[in-house]
Design a protein around this motif. Structure first.
Motif, PDB file in Angstrom:
ATOM      1  N   ILE A 313       0.847  -1.193   0.000  1.00 27.43           N
ATOM      2  CA  ILE A 313       0.000   0.000   0.000  1.00 27.43           C
ATOM      3  C   ILE A 313       0.882   1.241   0.000  1.00 27.43           C
ATOM      4  O   ILE A 313       1.936   1.277   0.643  1.00 27.43           O
ATOM      5  CB  ILE A 313      -0.954   0.007   1.219  1.00 27.43           C
ATOM      6  N   GLY A 314       0.452   2.254  -0.762  1.00 30.41           N
ATOM      7  CA  GLY A 314       1.157   3.531  -0.800  1.00 30.41           C
ATOM      8  C   GLY A 314       0.240   4.642  -0.317  1.00 30.41           C
ATOM      9  O   GLY A 314      -0.954   4.642  -0.620  1.00 30.41           O
ATOM     10  N   ILE A 315       0.793   5.577   0.459  1.00 30.16           N
ATOM     11  CA  ILE A 315       0.019   6.699   1.005  1.00 30.16           C
ATOM     12  C   ILE A 315       0.725   8.004   0.635  1.00 30.16           C
ATOM     13  O   ILE A 315       1.952   8.113   0.741  1.00 30.16           O
ATOM     14  CB  ILE A 315      -0.101   6.622   2.542  1.00 30.16           C
ATOM     15  N   ILE A 316      -0.056   8.997   0.203  1.00 26.12           N
ATOM     16  CA  ILE A 316       0.481  10.331  -0.073  1.00 26.12           C
ATOM     17  C   ILE A 316      -0.344  11.349   0.710  1.00 26.12           C
ATOM     18  O   ILE A 316      -1.575  11.295   0.695  1.00 26.12           O
ATOM     19  CB  ILE A 316       0.409  10.681  -1.572  1.00 26.12           C
ATOM     20  N   TYR A 317       0.344  12.247   1.388  1.00 20.91           N
ATOM     21  CA  TYR A 317      -0.324  13.339   2.109  1.00 20.91           C
ATOM     22  C   TYR A 317       0.145  14.645   1.470  1.00 20.91           C
ATOM     23  O   TYR A 317       1.338  14.884   1.353  1.00 20.91           O
ATOM     24  CB  TYR A 317       0.039  13.314   3.595  1.00 20.91           C
ATOM     25  N   ILE A 318      -0.796  15.487   1.040  1.00 21.50           N
ATOM     26  CA  ILE A 318      -0.462  16.727   0.329  1.00 21.50           C
ATOM     27  C   ILE A 318      -1.149  17.904   1.009  1.00 21.50           C
ATOM     28  O   ILE A 318      -2.320  17.819   1.393  1.00 21.50           O
ATOM     29  CB  ILE A 318      -0.906  16.653  -1.149  1.00 21.50           C
ATOM     30  N   ASP A 319      -0.409  18.988   1.136  1.00 18.22           N
ATOM     31  CA  ASP A 319      -0.970  20.222   1.678  1.00 18.22           C
ATOM     32  C   ASP A 319      -0.531  21.378   0.780  1.00 18.22           C
ATOM     33  O   ASP A 319       0.645  21.485   0.415  1.00 18.22           O
ATOM     34  CB  ASP A 319      -0.478  20.449   3.111  1.00 18.22           C
ATOM     35  N   TYR A 355      -8.408  11.909  -2.146  1.00 25.71           N
ATOM     36  CA  TYR A 355      -9.443  12.503  -1.305  1.00 25.71           C
ATOM     37  C   TYR A 355      -9.027  13.927  -0.935  1.00 25.71           C
ATOM     38  O   TYR A 355      -7.865  14.170  -0.606  1.00 25.71           O
ATOM     39  CB  TYR A 355      -9.620  11.715  -0.007  1.00 25.71           C
ATOM     40  N   ARG A 356      -9.983  14.847  -0.981  1.00 27.71           N
ATOM     41  CA  ARG A 356      -9.756  16.164  -0.385  1.00 27.71           C
ATOM     42  C   ARG A 356     -10.395  16.128   0.991  1.00 27.71           C
ATOM     43  O   ARG A 356     -11.619  16.057   1.118  1.00 27.71           O
ATOM     44  CB  ARG A 356     -10.380  17.267  -1.232  1.00 27.71           C
ATOM     45  N   ILE A 357      -9.573  16.158   2.038  1.00 25.64           N
ATOM     46  CA  ILE A 357     -10.087  15.947   3.396  1.00 25.64           C
ATOM     47  C   ILE A 357     -10.174  17.244   4.193  1.00 25.64           C
ATOM     48  O   ILE A 357     -10.659  17.246   5.328  1.00 25.64           O
ATOM     49  CB  ILE A 357      -9.217  14.928   4.159  1.00 25.64           C
ATOM     50  N   GLY A 358      -9.700  18.341   3.623  1.00 27.12           N
ATOM     51  CA  GLY A 358      -9.782  19.643   4.280  1.00 27.12           C
ATOM     52  C   GLY A 358      -9.664  20.731   3.235  1.00 27.12           C
ATOM     53  O   GLY A 358      -9.601  20.457   2.032  1.00 27.12           O
ATOM     54  N   GLY A 359      -9.618  21.978   3.686  1.00 26.10           N
ATOM     55  CA  GLY A 359      -9.551  23.086   2.734  1.00 26.10           C
ATOM     56  C   GLY A 359      -8.363  22.986   1.802  1.00 26.10           C
ATOM     57  O   GLY A 359      -8.483  23.205   0.592  1.00 26.10           O
ATOM     58  N   ASP A 360      -7.173  22.653   2.359  1.00 32.41           N
ATOM     59  CA  ASP A 360      -5.964  22.593   1.535  1.00 32.41           C
ATOM     60  C   ASP A 360      -5.244  21.255   1.679  1.00 32.41           C
ATOM     61  O   ASP A 360      -4.079  21.125   1.304  1.00 32.41           O
ATOM     62  CB  ASP A 360      -5.011  23.739   1.909  1.00 32.41           C
ATOM     63  N   GLU A 361      -5.935  20.248   2.224  1.00 35.26           N
ATOM     64  CA  GLU A 361      -5.304  18.951   2.487  1.00 35.26           C
ATOM     65  C   GLU A 361      -5.886  17.853   1.588  1.00 35.26           C
ATOM     66  O   GLU A 361      -7.101  17.773   1.390  1.00 35.26           O
ATOM     67  CB  GLU A 361      -5.503  18.547   3.949  1.00 35.26           C
ATOM     68  N   PHE A 362      -4.987  17.003   1.110  1.00 36.09           N
ATOM     69  CA  PHE A 362      -5.374  15.891   0.237  1.00 36.09           C
ATOM     70  C   PHE A 362      -4.649  14.623   0.687  1.00 36.09           C
ATOM     71  O   PHE A 362      -3.514  14.691   1.177  1.00 36.09           O
ATOM     72  CB  PHE A 362      -4.994  16.176  -1.220  1.00 36.09           C
ATOM     73  N   ILE A 363      -5.297  13.484   0.502  1.00 39.95           N
ATOM     74  CA  ILE A 363      -4.675  12.186   0.789  1.00 39.95           C
ATOM     75  C   ILE A 363      -4.926  11.258  -0.392  1.00 39.95           C
ATOM     76  O   ILE A 363      -6.006  11.274  -0.997  1.00 39.95           O
ATOM     77  CB  ILE A 363      -5.235  11.568   2.090  1.00 39.95           C
TER      78      ILE A 363
END
Length: 433
Positions: A313-319, A355-363
């Motif tokens: 599994i791969g996970i990316i967290y973007i802000d 997924y967009r999980i917040g105003g400027d956060e993506f996963i």
């Protein structure tokens, strides 16, 4: 009274029924009455005398498998019913042996045309069976919460009623001018076609339906018309044709469209409900600004991922860096466009995984993805972001092929993202000095 006298009396009385004599050993016809001659368009007695009864009357090259000769006696009639597919009529048949004056034994057959009575019974039976099937279909739709299973059950009921090889539904997308086979039932001997019949131009559909009107056959996978019959009933939604139900190769009730036409109303209603549910689900699980999955979908999928095991599994967290400052400087209209651009690039490299999980956060969550493929996509995505004039993002990514908790991997990716975020803020502070 001798048998021959009895025969003469029968000939005089039976003017409205079929009568003939044949030799039970050689099967040669000895006599046909006028009604039978009229049915077979025989003008002269010499046209039938000496001919085999099975050849002239049944169109066969050998004695009929249903021949009753072995049951016949001189004493009484043997009575039975038979459909003659050579002349398309049902008969109530009475057979016996008679002895002529020269002591010759012949077969006497008297056949009463019961076609009208049989067809009336069949029509009544068809109506009752059709109504029972329709009620069963309606109950299936009302009682089954799983729309897909309910429709497939209905298609199987329709197939049973018609004795069909295949029953299917096509739905139109009028905006895209396409049609797709959305549901299909096949018997065990038939190869499913549903995967091959997607996104067909409506122009092609209309051509095929025009062929159907001429030939009563609908065939999407061949340029030539096949031998089997089809039945088609349109699905009408808001006074427009929204698709159709098709039945291929019906072996029963193949001239009866009542059931198919009646069921379309209920199928259309349930398709409308399915579309509404799909739209509600889309609105519930989609971020309307970017088209990515939203936080609701993220939480729901996390619960699902908790109960699954992954080979990798791969996970990316973007802000997004400096979104507030960007909004303050350019306005929220341009800030929204920046968010859309970030989401568009993200979806390009990780389609249906972001997924967009917040105003400027993506996963991004990528189950069962090889490390090399995952890292290549991450690298390409980063390069794309760097080439964008206004986009600056902090990215943290992790990949694992162990049984590490998905929550731990997300925390690790989040931590890496914040490491990049600190570098970004340090650069911003240094640039102000």
């Amino acid at each position: 009274m001798t048998d021959f006298d009895e025969f003469r009396e029968i000939i005089l009385k039976e003017t409205e029924n079929v009568v003939y004599l044949s030799d039970p050993v050689t099967y040669e016809i000895v006599y046909l009455n006028q009604l039978l001659k009229d049915i077979y368009h025989i003008q002269d007695d010499n046209e039938y005398k000496g001919q085999k009864c099975y050849k002239l009357l049944q169109g066969k090259d050998y004695p009929c498998e249903f021949c009753t000769n072995k049951y016949l006696t001189l004493n009484q009639f043997y009575t039975w019913d038979r459909y003659n597919d050579f002349v398309n009529k049902y008969y109530n048949v009475r057979d016996k042996l008679i002895q002529t004056k020269d002591e010759r034994i012949l077969r006497l057959e008297i056949a009463i045309d019961i076609t009208k009575e049989v067809q009336e019974k069949q029509q009544l039976h068809t109506k009752v069976t059709s109504e029972e099937t329709l009620i069963h279909c309606i109950q299936t739709l009302a009682e089954n919460n799983d729309f897909y299973n309910a429709i497939n059950k209905i298609l199987s009921l329709i197939a049973e009623f018609y004795g069909a090889h295949r029953v299917y539904i096509f739905e139109y997308d009028l905006l895209k001018k396409q049609a797709s086979n959305t549901y299909e039932w096949c018997n065990e001997e038939v190869t499913p076609h549903i995967s091959l019949l997607q996104n067909i131009p409506l122009s092609v559909i209309n051509e095929k339906l025009a062929e159907y009107k001429k030939n009563k056959c609908l065939n999407f996978l061949s340029s030539h018309i096949t031998a089997y019959q089809s039945l088609i009933a349109p699905l009408i939604e808001d006074s427009q044709i929204a698709g159709f139900i098709g039945v291929d190769h019906p072996t029963f009730h193949n001239d009866d469209l009542d059931l198919l036409t009646s069921i379309t109303y209920f199928v259309v209603n349930d398709i409308q409900k399915r579309k509404m549910m799909s739209q509600l689900e889309y609105l519930s699980y989609t971020d309307l600004l970017t088209g990515l999955f939203n936080r609701n979908k993220y939480i729901k999928d996390l619960e699902m991922f908790d109960n699954q095991e992954f080979s990798s599994i791969g996970i990316i967290y973007i802000d997004i860096d400096g979104l507030k400052k960007f909004n303050d400087h350019y306005g929220h209209r341009y800030g929204d466009q920046l968010i859309r651009d970030v989401g568009h690039i993200l979806n390009h490299y990780f389609y249906n995984q972001a997924y967009r999980i917040g105003g400027d956060e993506f996963i991004v969550i990528c189950p069962h993805m090889k490390q090399k493929d995952f890292m290549n996509q991450v690298e390409k995505m980063q390069e794309n972001y760097h080439q964008h004039k206004y986009i600056s993002v902090s990215i943290g990514s992790v990949w694992s092929d162990s049984n590490t908790s998905i929550h731990q991997l997300i925390e690790k990716a989040d931590s890496k993202m914040y490491q990049e975020k600190r570098i970004y803020y340090k650069k911003m502070n240094d640039s102000r000095k």
